[in-house]
Design a protein around this motif. Structure first.
Motif, PDB file in Angstrom:
ATOM      1  N   ALA A  96      41.417-106.988 -14.705  1.00  0.00           N
ATOM      2  CA  ALA A  96      41.775-107.570 -15.453  1.00  0.00           C
ATOM      3  C   ALA A  96      40.061-108.400 -16.437  1.00  0.00           C
ATOM      4  O   ALA A  96      39.071-107.846 -15.294  1.00  0.00           O
ATOM      5  CB  ALA A  96      42.380-109.023 -15.190  1.00  0.00           C
ATOM      6  N   PRO A  97      40.163-108.755 -17.975  1.00  0.00           N
ATOM      7  CA  PRO A  97      39.127-108.927 -17.799  1.00  0.00           C
ATOM      8  C   PRO A  97      38.229-109.589 -17.209  1.00  0.00           C
ATOM      9  O   PRO A  97      38.705-110.331 -16.525  1.00  0.00           O
ATOM     10  CB  PRO A  97      39.423-109.528 -19.683  1.00  0.00           C
ATOM     11  CG  PRO A  97      40.467-109.360 -19.836  1.00  0.00           C
ATOM     12  CD  PRO A  97      41.495-109.054 -18.172  1.00  0.00           C
ATOM     13  N   SER A 118      35.805-113.187 -16.393  1.00  0.00           N
ATOM     14  CA  SER A 118      36.450-114.314 -16.917  1.00  0.00           C
ATOM     15  C   SER A 118      35.362-115.166 -16.890  1.00  0.00           C
ATOM     16  O   SER A 118      33.838-114.392 -16.456  1.00  0.00           O
ATOM     17  CB  SER A 118      37.625-115.414 -16.314  1.00  0.00           C
ATOM     18  OG  SER A 118      37.743-114.744 -15.053  1.00  0.00           O
ATOM     19  N   GLN A 166      40.653-109.535  -9.988  1.00  0.00           N
ATOM     20  CA  GLN A 166      41.742-109.832 -10.557  1.00  0.00           C
ATOM     21  C   GLN A 166      42.689-108.203 -11.004  1.00  0.00           C
ATOM     22  O   GLN A 166      41.906-108.199 -12.096  1.00  0.00           O
ATOM     23  CB  GLN A 166      42.390-111.002 -11.556  1.00  0.00           C
ATOM     24  CG  GLN A 166      43.867-110.595 -12.529  1.00  0.00           C
ATOM     25  CD  GLN A 166      44.060-111.643 -13.029  1.00  0.00           C
ATOM     26  OE1 GLN A 166      45.055-111.823 -14.206  1.00  0.00           O
ATOM     27  NE2 GLN A 166      42.583-112.570 -13.226  1.00  0.00           N
ATOM     28  N   ARG A 170      38.030-102.112 -17.379  1.00  0.00           N
ATOM     29  CA  ARG A 170      37.920-103.029 -18.326  1.00  0.00           C
ATOM     30  C   ARG A 170      37.848-102.382 -19.385  1.00  0.00           C
ATOM     31  O   ARG A 170      38.086-103.020 -20.561  1.00  0.00           O
ATOM     32  CB  ARG A 170      36.412-103.846 -17.819  1.00  0.00           C
ATOM     33  CG  ARG A 170      36.936-105.094 -16.785  1.00  0.00           C
ATOM     34  CD  ARG A 170      36.576-106.040 -16.191  1.00  0.00           C
ATOM     35  NE  ARG A 170      36.761-106.572 -15.131  1.00  0.00           N
ATOM     36  CZ  ARG A 170      36.102-107.206 -14.446  1.00  0.00           C
ATOM     37  NH1 ARG A 170      34.748-107.121 -14.268  1.00  0.00           N
ATOM     38  NH2 ARG A 170      36.835-108.167 -13.300  1.00  0.00           N
ATOM     39  N   SER A 214      50.365-109.757 -12.254  1.00  0.00           N
ATOM     40  CA  SER A 214      48.987-110.712 -11.984  1.00  0.00           C
ATOM     41  C   SER A 214      48.732-110.367 -10.299  1.00  0.00           C
ATOM     42  O   SER A 214      49.479-111.178  -9.919  1.00  0.00           O
ATOM     43  CB  SER A 214      48.014-111.435 -12.702  1.00  0.00           C
ATOM     44  OG  SER A 214      47.533-111.418 -13.624  1.00  0.00           O
ATOM     45  N   TYR A 222      45.851-106.030 -12.364  1.00  0.00           N
ATOM     46  CA  TYR A 222      47.512-106.455 -13.650  1.00  0.00           C
ATOM     47  C   TYR A 222      48.335-104.756 -12.495  1.00  0.00           C
ATOM     48  O   TYR A 222      47.529-103.986 -13.169  1.00  0.00           O
ATOM     49  CB  TYR A 222      47.453-105.933 -15.030  1.00  0.00           C
ATOM     50  CG  TYR A 222      46.987-106.998 -15.401  1.00  0.00           C
ATOM     51  CD1 TYR A 222      46.210-108.419 -15.129  1.00  0.00           C
ATOM     52  CD2 TYR A 222      46.054-106.880 -16.789  1.00  0.00           C
ATOM     53  CE1 TYR A 222      46.527-109.176 -15.565  1.00  0.00           C
ATOM     54  CE2 TYR A 222      44.921-107.540 -17.495  1.00  0.00           C
ATOM     55  CZ  TYR A 222      45.248-109.142 -16.720  1.00  0.00           C
ATOM     56  OH  TYR A 222      44.300-110.009 -17.979  1.00  0.00           O
ATOM     57  N   LYS A 233      48.988-112.986 -15.884  1.00  0.00           N
ATOM     58  CA  LYS A 233      49.957-111.996 -16.855  1.00  0.00           C
ATOM     59  C   LYS A 233      51.094-112.415 -15.418  1.00  0.00           C
ATOM     60  O   LYS A 233      50.050-112.148 -14.470  1.00  0.00           O
ATOM     61  CB  LYS A 233      49.769-110.514 -16.872  1.00  0.00           C
ATOM     62  CG  LYS A 233      49.131-109.830 -17.665  1.00  0.00           C
ATOM     63  CD  LYS A 233      48.698-109.165 -19.195  1.00  0.00           C
ATOM     64  CE  LYS A 233      47.657-108.927 -19.468  1.00  0.00           C
ATOM     65  NZ  LYS A 233      48.000-107.242 -19.980  1.00  0.00           N
ATOM     66  N   PHE A 263      41.725-117.538 -15.233  1.00  0.00           N
ATOM     67  CA  PHE A 263      41.952-116.976 -16.489  1.00  0.00           C
ATOM     68  C   PHE A 263      42.737-115.396 -16.958  1.00  0.00           C
ATOM     69  O   PHE A 263      42.493-114.823 -15.957  1.00  0.00           O
ATOM     70  CB  PHE A 263      40.108-116.282 -17.473  1.00  0.00           C
ATOM     71  CG  PHE A 263      40.010-117.952 -17.269  1.00  0.00           C
ATOM     72  CD1 PHE A 263      40.302-118.775 -18.188  1.00  0.00           C
ATOM     73  CD2 PHE A 263      38.926-118.522 -16.095  1.00  0.00           C
ATOM     74  CE1 PHE A 263      39.712-120.507 -17.818  1.00  0.00           C
ATOM     75  CE2 PHE A 263      38.367-119.494 -16.292  1.00  0.00           C
ATOM     76  CZ  PHE A 263      38.019-120.965 -17.039  1.00  0.00           C
ATOM     77  N   ASP A 264      43.505-115.668 -17.827  1.00  0.00           N
ATOM     78  CA  ASP A 264      44.080-113.987 -18.472  1.00  0.00           C
ATOM     79  C   ASP A 264      45.135-114.165 -17.612  1.00  0.00           C
ATOM     80  O   ASP A 264      45.201-112.522 -17.541  1.00  0.00           O
ATOM     81  CB  ASP A 264      42.809-112.760 -18.610  1.00  0.00           C
ATOM     82  CG  ASP A 264      41.358-113.067 -19.511  1.00  0.00           C
ATOM     83  OD1 ASP A 264      42.480-113.583 -20.499  1.00  0.00           O
ATOM     84  OD2 ASP A 264      40.122-113.139 -19.027  1.00  0.00           O
TER      85      ASP A 264
END
Length: 110
Positions: free
Chosen positions: A107-108, A110, A57, A12, A87, A59, A84, A81-82
């Motif tokens: 993923a960031p 959330s 999550q 991250r 994902s 990517y 794609k 959230f976030d």
């Protein structure tokens, strides 16, 4: 056949990690991320890998062939959230030889 595969995981913070993942321990990608401590404890795999949260999550950045999304993973990502197009929930990606060269970004939070 070698029992470990090479995977690239971007944490991250944007730092790229080259890791070896064992194919003979029935692990999933989330467990590999946790074992290498690539996300702060308590921020990934909160549900224990049951596809009931989206804390794991990631990517998928490579063209690696992955198992098809199951309904529970699809449903969880539809609420996350976030999200794609690339994902996936890392808890739903078992570590097998076909993942050699896989590249993912966590993923960031959330």
């Amino acid at each position: 056949m070698d029992k470990d595969i090479n995977i690239t995981i971007i944490d991250r913070e944007g730092i790229k990690h080259q890791v070896e993942a064992p194919t003979d321990m029935a692990m999933n990608l989330m467990e590999v991320i946790r074992s290498y401590e690539l996300a702060p404890e308590g921020t990934i795999g909160i549900c224990g890998g049951m596809a009931m949260c989206a804390s794991c999550q990631c990517y998928v950045l490579s063209n690696t062939e992955l198992p098809e999304k199951q309904d529970d993973e699809d449903a969880m990502l539809s609420e996350a959230f976030d999200v794609k197009d690339s994902s996936r929930l890392s808890c739903q990606i078992p570590i097998t030889h076909v993942l050699e060269g896989l590249e993912v970004e966590i993923a960031p939070e959330s």
